[in-house]
Design a protein around this motif. Structure first.
Motif, PDB file in Angstrom:
ATOM      1  N   ARG A   1      36.372 -15.318  29.713  1.00 26.91           N
ATOM      2  CA  ARG A   1      35.773 -16.096  28.506  1.00 26.91           C
ATOM      3  C   ARG A   1      36.601 -15.499  26.974  1.00 26.91           C
ATOM      4  O   ARG A   1      36.954 -14.722  26.894  1.00 26.91           O
ATOM      5  N   SER A   2      36.530 -16.356  26.182  1.00 25.54           N
ATOM      6  CA  SER A   2      37.177 -16.383  25.173  1.00 25.54           C
ATOM      7  C   SER A   2      36.301 -15.908  23.597  1.00 25.54           C
ATOM      8  O   SER A   2      36.727 -15.954  22.702  1.00 25.54           O
ATOM      9  N   GLU A   3      34.785 -15.931  23.889  1.00 25.32           N
ATOM     10  CA  GLU A   3      34.078 -15.412  22.944  1.00 25.32           C
ATOM     11  C   GLU A   3      34.236 -14.114  22.615  1.00 25.32           C
ATOM     12  O   GLU A   3      33.426 -12.976  23.094  1.00 25.32           O
ATOM     13  N   GLU A   4      35.328 -13.633  22.133  1.00 25.30           N
ATOM     14  CA  GLU A   4      35.569 -12.317  21.779  1.00 25.30           C
ATOM     15  C   GLU A   4      34.790 -11.466  21.133  1.00 25.30           C
ATOM     16  O   GLU A   4      34.394 -10.230  21.217  1.00 25.30           O
ATOM     17  N   THR A   5      34.210 -11.989  20.121  1.00 26.52           N
ATOM     18  CA  THR A   5      32.885 -11.446  19.356  1.00 26.52           C
ATOM     19  C   THR A   5      31.594 -11.666  19.580  1.00 26.52           C
ATOM     20  O   THR A   5      30.662 -11.294  19.091  1.00 26.52           O
ATOM     21  N   LYS A   6      31.372 -12.361  20.716  1.00 23.69           N
ATOM     22  CA  LYS A   6      29.819 -12.495  21.078  1.00 23.69           C
ATOM     23  C   LYS A   6      29.315 -11.414  21.500  1.00 23.69           C
ATOM     24  O   LYS A   6      29.648 -10.669  22.366  1.00 23.69           O
ATOM     25  N   ILE A   7      27.983 -11.294  21.056  1.00 21.38           N
ATOM     26  CA  ILE A   7      27.282 -10.043  21.449  1.00 21.38           C
ATOM     27  C   ILE A   7      26.404 -10.552  22.523  1.00 21.38           C
ATOM     28  O   ILE A   7      25.564 -11.321  22.688  1.00 21.38           O
ATOM     29  N   ALA A   8      26.631  -9.980  23.787  1.00 16.90           N
ATOM     30  CA  ALA A   8      25.831 -10.079  24.846  1.00 16.90           C
ATOM     31  C   ALA A   8      24.446  -9.710  24.899  1.00 16.90           C
ATOM     32  O   ALA A   8      24.091  -8.796  24.238  1.00 16.90           O
ATOM     33  N   ARG A   9      23.631 -10.649  25.435  1.00 14.02           N
ATOM     34  CA  ARG A   9      21.917 -10.139  25.366  1.00 14.02           C
ATOM     35  C   ARG A   9      21.741  -9.581  26.893  1.00 14.02           C
ATOM     36  O   ARG A   9      20.655  -8.781  26.702  1.00 14.02           O
ATOM     37  N   THR A  10      22.414  -9.984  27.903  1.00 14.39           N
ATOM     38  CA  THR A  10      22.270  -9.301  29.200  1.00 14.39           C
ATOM     39  C   THR A  10      23.705  -8.854  29.821  1.00 14.39           C
ATOM     40  O   THR A  10      24.516  -9.871  29.440  1.00 14.39           O
ATOM     41  N   VAL A  11      23.590  -8.239  30.644  1.00 12.26           N
ATOM     42  CA  VAL A  11      24.715  -7.788  31.505  1.00 12.26           C
ATOM     43  C   VAL A  11      24.379  -7.735  32.772  1.00 12.26           C
ATOM     44  O   VAL A  11      23.175  -7.163  33.239  1.00 12.26           O
ATOM     45  N   THR A  12      25.090  -8.179  33.943  1.00 16.61           N
ATOM     46  CA  THR A  12      24.688  -8.112  35.233  1.00 16.61           C
ATOM     47  C   THR A  12      25.544  -7.262  36.167  1.00 16.61           C
ATOM     48  O   THR A  12      26.952  -7.386  36.057  1.00 16.61           O
ATOM     49  N   ALA A  13      25.238  -6.242  36.793  1.00 16.99           N
ATOM     50  CA  ALA A  13      25.828  -5.232  37.543  1.00 16.99           C
ATOM     51  C   ALA A  13      25.753  -5.217  38.967  1.00 16.99           C
ATOM     52  O   ALA A  13      24.861  -5.777  39.308  1.00 16.99           O
ATOM     53  N   GLU A  14      26.843  -4.948  39.616  1.00 20.16           N
ATOM     54  CA  GLU A  14      26.874  -5.047  41.184  1.00 20.16           C
ATOM     55  C   GLU A  14      26.400  -3.602  41.633  1.00 20.16           C
ATOM     56  O   GLU A  14      27.061  -2.411  41.221  1.00 20.16           O
ATOM     57  N   VAL A  15      24.978  -3.447  42.268  1.00 22.46           N
ATOM     58  CA  VAL A  15      24.419  -2.093  42.517  1.00 22.46           C
ATOM     59  C   VAL A  15      24.017  -2.124  43.638  1.00 22.46           C
ATOM     60  O   VAL A  15      23.853  -3.176  44.514  1.00 22.46           O
ATOM     61  N   SER A  16      23.534  -0.857  44.356  1.00 19.63           N
ATOM     62  CA  SER A  16      23.063  -0.791  45.495  1.00 19.63           C
ATOM     63  C   SER A  16      21.601  -1.116  45.778  1.00 19.63           C
ATOM     64  O   SER A  16      20.977  -1.362  44.708  1.00 19.63           O
ATOM     65  N   PRO A  17      20.927  -1.385  46.802  1.00 18.51           N
ATOM     66  CA  PRO A  17      19.504  -1.528  46.731  1.00 18.51           C
ATOM     67  C   PRO A  17      18.878  -0.488  46.242  1.00 18.51           C
ATOM     68  O   PRO A  17      17.759  -0.696  45.483  1.00 18.51           O
ATOM     69  N   GLU A  18      19.204   0.657  46.437  1.00 17.01           N
ATOM     70  CA  GLU A  18      18.735   1.861  45.822  1.00 17.01           C
ATOM     71  C   GLU A  18      18.580   2.204  44.162  1.00 17.01           C
ATOM     72  O   GLU A  18      17.660   2.428  43.505  1.00 17.01           O
ATOM     73  N   ASP A  19      19.923   1.889  44.017  1.00 17.26           N
ATOM     74  CA  ASP A  19      20.186   1.567  42.286  1.00 17.26           C
ATOM     75  C   ASP A  19      19.467   0.513  41.604  1.00 17.26           C
ATOM     76  O   ASP A  19      18.769   0.673  40.596  1.00 17.26           O
ATOM     77  N   VAL A  20      18.822  -0.573  42.628  1.00 19.13           N
ATOM     78  CA  VAL A  20      18.013  -1.335  41.931  1.00 19.13           C
ATOM     79  C   VAL A  20      16.629  -0.712  41.502  1.00 19.13           C
ATOM     80  O   VAL A  20      16.186  -1.071  40.562  1.00 19.13           O
ATOM     81  N   ALA A  21      16.193  -0.118  42.351  1.00 19.09           N
ATOM     82  CA  ALA A  21      14.963   0.527  42.346  1.00 19.09           C
ATOM     83  C   ALA A  21      14.880   1.714  41.138  1.00 19.09           C
ATOM     84  O   ALA A  21      14.125   1.536  40.180  1.00 19.09           O
ATOM     85  N   ALA A  22      16.097   2.138  41.016  1.00 22.23           N
ATOM     86  CA  ALA A  22      16.149   3.407  40.000  1.00 22.23           C
ATOM     87  C   ALA A  22      16.415   2.874  38.670  1.00 22.23           C
ATOM     88  O   ALA A  22      15.642   3.159  37.602  1.00 22.23           O
ATOM     89  N   LEU A  23      17.292   1.476  38.437  1.00 27.97           N
ATOM     90  CA  LEU A  23      17.317   0.771  37.181  1.00 27.97           C
ATOM     91  C   LEU A  23      15.885   0.170  36.711  1.00 27.97           C
ATOM     92  O   LEU A  23      15.825   0.240  35.444  1.00 27.97           O
ATOM     93  N   THR A  24      15.254  -0.484  37.576  1.00 31.09           N
ATOM     94  CA  THR A  24      14.051  -0.975  37.177  1.00 31.09           C
ATOM     95  C   THR A  24      13.168   0.038  36.735  1.00 31.09           C
ATOM     96  O   THR A  24      12.556  -0.348  35.645  1.00 31.09           O
ATOM     97  N   LEU A  25      12.959   1.100  37.352  1.00 26.13           N
ATOM     98  CA  LEU A  25      12.096   2.027  36.665  1.00 26.13           C
ATOM     99  C   LEU A  25      12.414   2.612  35.332  1.00 26.13           C
ATOM    100  O   LEU A  25      12.020   2.745  34.438  1.00 26.13           O
ATOM    101  N   ALA A  26      14.013   2.749  35.405  1.00 25.73           N
ATOM    102  CA  ALA A  26      14.332   3.355  33.890  1.00 25.73           C
ATOM    103  C   ALA A  26      14.425   2.379  32.905  1.00 25.73           C
ATOM    104  O   ALA A  26      13.866   2.907  31.668  1.00 25.73           O
ATOM    105  N   GLN A  27      14.530   1.200  33.340  1.00 28.46           N
ATOM    106  CA  GLN A  27      14.525  -0.030  32.257  1.00 28.46           C
ATOM    107  C   GLN A  27      12.929  -0.239  31.860  1.00 28.46           C
ATOM    108  O   GLN A  27      12.688  -0.307  30.499  1.00 28.46           O
ATOM    109  N   SER A  28      12.039   0.118  32.559  1.00 25.98           N
ATOM    110  CA  SER A  28      10.598   0.101  32.228  1.00 25.98           C
ATOM    111  C   SER A  28      10.111   1.261  31.524  1.00 25.98           C
ATOM    112  O   SER A  28       8.868   1.126  30.699  1.00 25.98           O
ATOM    113  N   THR A  29      10.705   2.261  31.504  1.00 25.38           N
ATOM    114  CA  THR A  29      10.296   3.664  31.018  1.00 25.38           C
ATOM    115  C   THR A  29      11.122   4.088  29.764  1.00 25.38           C
ATOM    116  O   THR A  29      10.706   5.149  29.227  1.00 25.38           O
ATOM    117  N   GLY A  30      12.152   3.431  29.460  1.00 20.63           N
ATOM    118  CA  GLY A  30      12.918   4.068  28.231  1.00 20.63           C
ATOM    119  C   GLY A  30      13.935   2.893  28.103  1.00 20.63           C
ATOM    120  O   GLY A  30      13.692   1.713  28.277  1.00 20.63           O
TER     121      GLY A  30
END
Length: 289
Positions: free
Chosen positions: A199-228
């Motif tokens: 993608r060529s939008e060199e200076t575009k500020i992202a609003r979201t990023v999507t990562a490849e994680v394990s099912p266990e990481d999904v639970a951990a990141l969901t809790l982390a994102q909701s508490t901090g």
């Protein structure tokens, strides 16, 4: 007459000698060229076929076997994941290195841009019939998890699909502010709604990023994102260093030594006053609170 005959005889012998000399030189030259070619052939690198594209492709563009051709390259210079056949019978040994099975009509899609005559790589294309997108970038058993970011938490506009990041959590633990590394070396597969690494939008500020994680990481990141608050730290290309556990609180950051309750208890002195005759006496007693 005899003189003329003798003269022609001598001339003929001379010409024959010259012809023999020239023939010997020519044969020697041919032998040298033959030896050189044989030596060059023996020392020449082994060549093999590699599949390349006939035309340029953009991210997400589909292609079929008609867009492919074979060229020769050194066998020891083959890039990982390259193909050596355009088609092969399904189930055969050759099918492991073929782009399409015989009779396949479904196209594949490019997961990055290609130039003409660029080798086709397995990791840079989808399976037949699958369009480019987040699902095409997920490894088996992995999940896609989206993290909200801004200019401060998302490494400005430098993130691209395919980058790897560390994830830090900032929040409150036991009444004290804490920042902790909770995920190491996560692979990003999409920025906002785009999985295009070119993608060529060199200076575009992202609003979201999507990562490849394990099912266990999904639970951990969901809790982390909701508490901090989650913050991303971009890793260098090819950096697989395991940095271990990292946690910083306010006292550690500013070098404040926390006074324990035991020390406070030792410093606290409790007394009672008793009158003995005309004298007031203070007597130490155990502190009850």
């Amino acid at each position: 007459m005899r003189m003329v005959f003798a003269l022609f005889l001598v001339l003929g012998i001379a010409l024959a000698g010259v012809a023999v000399y020239m023939a010997q030189n020519q044969i020697a030259r041919f032998q040298q060229e033959r030896d050189y070619l044989l030596s060059a052939q023996q020392n020449a690198p082994l060549l093999t076929d590699i599949v390349v594209l006939k035309r340029p492709l953009k991210y997400g563009e589909r292609f079929t076997m008609a867009d492919l051709e074979l060229v020769k390259v050194q066998a020891n210079k083959m890039p990982p994941g390259a193909f050596t056949r355009v088609t092969a019978p399904q189930g055969s040994k050759e099918a492991q290195t073929a782009v399409f099975f015989d009779g396949e009509t479904r196209p594949r899609a490019a997961l990055r841009s290609y130039e003409p005559l660029e080798p086709v790589l397995r990791s840079k294309m989808t399976e037949p019939g699958v369009d480019a997108g987040i699902t095409a970038n997920l490894a088996p058993g992995m999940r896609a998890f989206t993290i909200s970011v801004d200019v401060n938490s998302g490494v400005s506009g430098f993130l691209r699909p395919g980058n790897h990041v560390d994830v830090y959590w900032s929040g409150s633990l036991e009444g004290r502010p804490v920042s902790r590394l909770i995920q190491n070396n996560l692979k990003l597969i999409a920025i906002d709604q785009s999985a295009d690494a070119d993608r060529s939008e060199e200076t575009k500020i992202a609003r979201t990023v999507t990562a490849e994680v394990s099912p266990e990481d999904v639970a951990a990141l969901t809790l982390a994102q909701s508490t901090g608050r989650l913050t991303l730290s971009l890793l260098g290309m090819g950096d697989t260093t395991n940095v271990g556990a990292i946690e910083i609180d306010r006292n550690t950051l500013f070098g404040i030594e926390e006074t324990t309750e035991a020390v406070l208890e030792q410093k606290k002195v409790c007394t009672i006053r008793n009158r003995k005759g005309g004298e007031m006496i203070e007597v130490e007693i155990p502190c009850t609170n």
